[in-house]
Structure formats: structure tokens, C-alpha cells
Write a protein that holds these residues in place. Structure first.
Motif, PDB file in Angstrom:
ATOM      1  N   SER A 135      14.766  45.748   5.482  1.00 45.31           N
ATOM      2  CA  SER A 135      14.556  44.470   6.172  1.00 45.31           C
ATOM      3  C   SER A 135      14.683  43.328   5.184  1.00 45.31           C
ATOM      4  O   SER A 135      15.274  42.289   5.477  1.00 45.31           O
ATOM      5  N   SER A 187      17.437  40.603   5.498  1.00 37.62           N
ATOM      6  CA  SER A 187      17.015  39.211   5.705  1.00 37.62           C
ATOM      7  C   SER A 187      17.595  38.311   4.617  1.00 37.62           C
ATOM      8  O   SER A 187      17.945  37.165   4.878  1.00 37.62           O
ATOM      9  N   ALA A 233      14.976  38.065  12.243  1.00 36.43           N
ATOM     10  CA  ALA A 233      13.529  38.095  12.006  1.00 36.43           C
ATOM     11  C   ALA A 233      12.771  38.304  13.318  1.00 36.43           C
ATOM     12  O   ALA A 233      11.796  39.069  13.365  1.00 36.43           O
ATOM     13  N   GLN A 241      13.181  41.999  14.438  1.00 46.27           N
ATOM     14  CA  GLN A 241      12.407  42.934  13.632  1.00 46.27           C
ATOM     15  C   GLN A 241      10.911  42.813  13.890  1.00 46.27           C
ATOM     16  O   GLN A 241      10.177  43.801  13.762  1.00 46.27           O
ATOM     17  N   SER A 242      10.473  41.633  14.283  1.00 43.95           N
ATOM     18  CA  SER A 242       9.043  41.453  14.554  1.00 43.95           C
ATOM     19  C   SER A 242       8.601  42.145  15.835  1.00 43.95           C
ATOM     20  O   SER A 242       7.402  42.300  16.070  1.00 43.95           O
ATOM     21  N   GLN A 243       9.551  42.567  16.660  1.00 40.53           N
ATOM     22  CA  GLN A 243       9.210  43.246  17.926  1.00 40.53           C
ATOM     23  C   GLN A 243       9.237  44.763  17.806  1.00 40.53           C
ATOM     24  O   GLN A 243       8.939  45.479  18.765  1.00 40.53           O
TER      25      GLN A 243
END
Length: 275
Positions: A150, A154, A166, A169-171
Motif C-alpha cells: 500500500s 500510494s 486511499a 484501501q480504507s474500505q
């Protein structure tokens, strides 16, 4: 008076003839004529003839016979009607019994089907639970690898693409629900639409339209933020977001939820670039 009036041999034949004629008239129903001679008159007096009409019993007998035949026919008709009614009742009872047996059979079959469906649903729920547990374990063991990938992806993404990556990936770890649009449950196209909405891009809602929303790009020339699709362009059945480092984020299914995986895990059919 005749000199032979008191002689029995002269009087008896006349009385016997009268009785014979009377019996003949009654038995045959015909008219008989009986000549009665005046026994008390002078010998020179002319004999007196008297006609007696006897009743005819044939007509009465015919009426009685006809009435008897009519009564017999009525009794026979009643018996036939009763027999028909009894047969109909027996048939109805047999039909009702058969229908009851069929209803009982269907009810038992329905109960068995419901029990089987319930058992199948329970088995599916247990299988999904085990799969979710395996996914959690897999996610926890590969967290370090994901974190490193990640960070590398990123760092390679810039601007709006970095924001899309972002968000996606946060989910990771959220549940998959068909028709889900967040914030804690998603389907594949709902997650992609929400990710691009963070940078002001309003994508179509469904996978088929999202697979043609941008410029088609080769899978050998992917950039972070590209939309991956599975199936044909315009007829895709699944979408995800390329996050760099040969990986993608997608809401896969109810067993895995939202995951970050290598492209080798589920190679896409194509990709489009919106940013």
C-alpha cells in the motif's frame, strides 16, 4: 195350474238350467238371456222372457293389472334411483378419501422440503462463517505485506488517483452486500463509484457502464486509479480499482467482502482510465 206342476222331475230341469246360465254369464262377462216360464200361470199363458245383463269383470281386471304394473314400475324406478344415489355416494366417498390422502402426502412432502431448505440454509450460513473466518485470518497474516504494498502504491499514485486509491484501501475488510453503497458495506460498482466521487468524478452506478466510462488501456500499462473490469467492455459483471504494485481493491463477494489482492488472484479482462 198344469197337471205336471207338482212333479219334481218337470221342475228340476228348469231350475238347473237357470243356475247354469247364471254361472256362464258371470264367468264370461257376456249377456245371457234366461227364459223364465211362469210356473204359477195357466198352461195356456205365453211364457215370460226376461233378459238379465251380467256385469263384465274383464275391464276391472285390466285396470287392476295396469295399476299393479304401474306400481311395480314405480318401485323399480325407486330402486334404480336409490342404487344410483348409493353409487354416487360411494364414488364421492372414494374421491374424498383419495383427495385427503393426496393432501396428506403433499403436506408431508412440503414439510420435508422445508426441512431440507432450512438445513441447506444453515449449512450455507456455517460455510460462509468459516469462509469469513479464513478471510480474517488471511487478512491478518498478510497485513504486513499489504501495508508495504500500500505504501509503495500510494507513493506511486499522485493527485486525484492517490485519493481514489486511499479511499478504496480504507474500505478493505468491509462487508459485501449486493446493492451496497457504503459506508460499511458495498458491492463492487458501489465501491468504485464512491471512490471516484471523493475526487468529484460521478461514475455510472453499474459495472457494465463503468467498464466503458473512460479510455480503454492495456493491462500491461496500468496506473493506480485505473478501473479494472471482468467480462466484456459494456457487459462487465465485476469491477475493481487498480492500486499499483500489481494489486487491486474490490468488493468481491459475500464470503470475502472488500479485499486487496494480487491481479493473479483473479485476472481482470480489461481496464479503463478515467483520471
Amino acid at each position: 195350474m198344469s197337471h205336471t206342476a207338482h212333479i219334481p222331475s218337470h221342475r228340476k230341469p228348469r231350475r238347473s238350467a237357470s243356475k247354469t246360465a247364471l254361472r256362464a254369464g258371470v264367468a264370461g262377462g257376456v249377456l245371457s238371456t234366461i227364459a223364465v216360464a211362469g210356473a204359477a200361470g195357466p198352461a195356456q199363458a205365453e211364457p215370460v222372457a226376461q233378459t238379465i245383463e251380467m256385469p263384465t269383470i274383464t275391464a276391472g281386471l285390466s285396470t287392476s293389472v295396469a295399476a299393479s304394473a304401474q306400481a311395480t314400475q314405480a318401485v323399480a324406478l325407486d330402486l334404480e334411483t336409490q342404487a344410483t344415489e348409493d353409487a354416487a355416494a360411494a364414488t364421492a366417498a372414494k374421491t374424498a378419501k383419495k383427495a385427503k390422502a393426496e393432501a396428506v402426502r403433499k403436506a408431508e412432502a412440503r414439510k420435508k422440503a422445508e426441512a431440507a431448505a432450512e438445513a441447506k440454509a444453515q449449512e450455507a450460513a456455517e460455510r460462509a462463517s468459516r469462509s469469513a473466518e479464513r478471510t480474517t485470518l488471511s487478512a491478518s497474516t498478510g497485513s504486513s505485506d499489504s501495508a508495504s504494498s500500500s505504501s509503495s502504491s500510494s507513493s506511486s499514485a499522485t493527485g486525484s488517483a492517490a485519493s481514489v486509491v486511499a479511499f478504496a484501501q480504507s474500505q478493505v475488510g468491509d462487508a459485501y452486500v449486493s446493492g451496497g453503497t457504503g459506508p460499511n458495506s458495498w458491492d463492487c460498482s458501489g465501491l468504485v463509484q464512491a471512490a471516484f466521487r471523493t475526487v468529484g468524478v460521478d461514475l455510472p452506478r453499474v459495472s457494465q457502464s463503468q467498464s466503458t466510462a473512460g479510455t480503454q488501456v492495456s493491462l500491461d500499462n496500468l496506473q493506480p486509479g485505473d478501473i479494472l473490469y471482468w467480462g466484456g467492455a459494456g457487459s462487465a459483471y465485476h469491477v475493481g480499482i487498480y492500486v499499483g504494485g500489481g494489486q487491486f481493491v474490490g468488493a468481491q463477494n459475500s464470503s470475502t467482502g472488500v479485499v486487496q489482492k494480487s491481479l493473479d488472484y483473479d485476472p481482470p479482462s480489461g481496464a479503463v482510465r478515467v483520471l
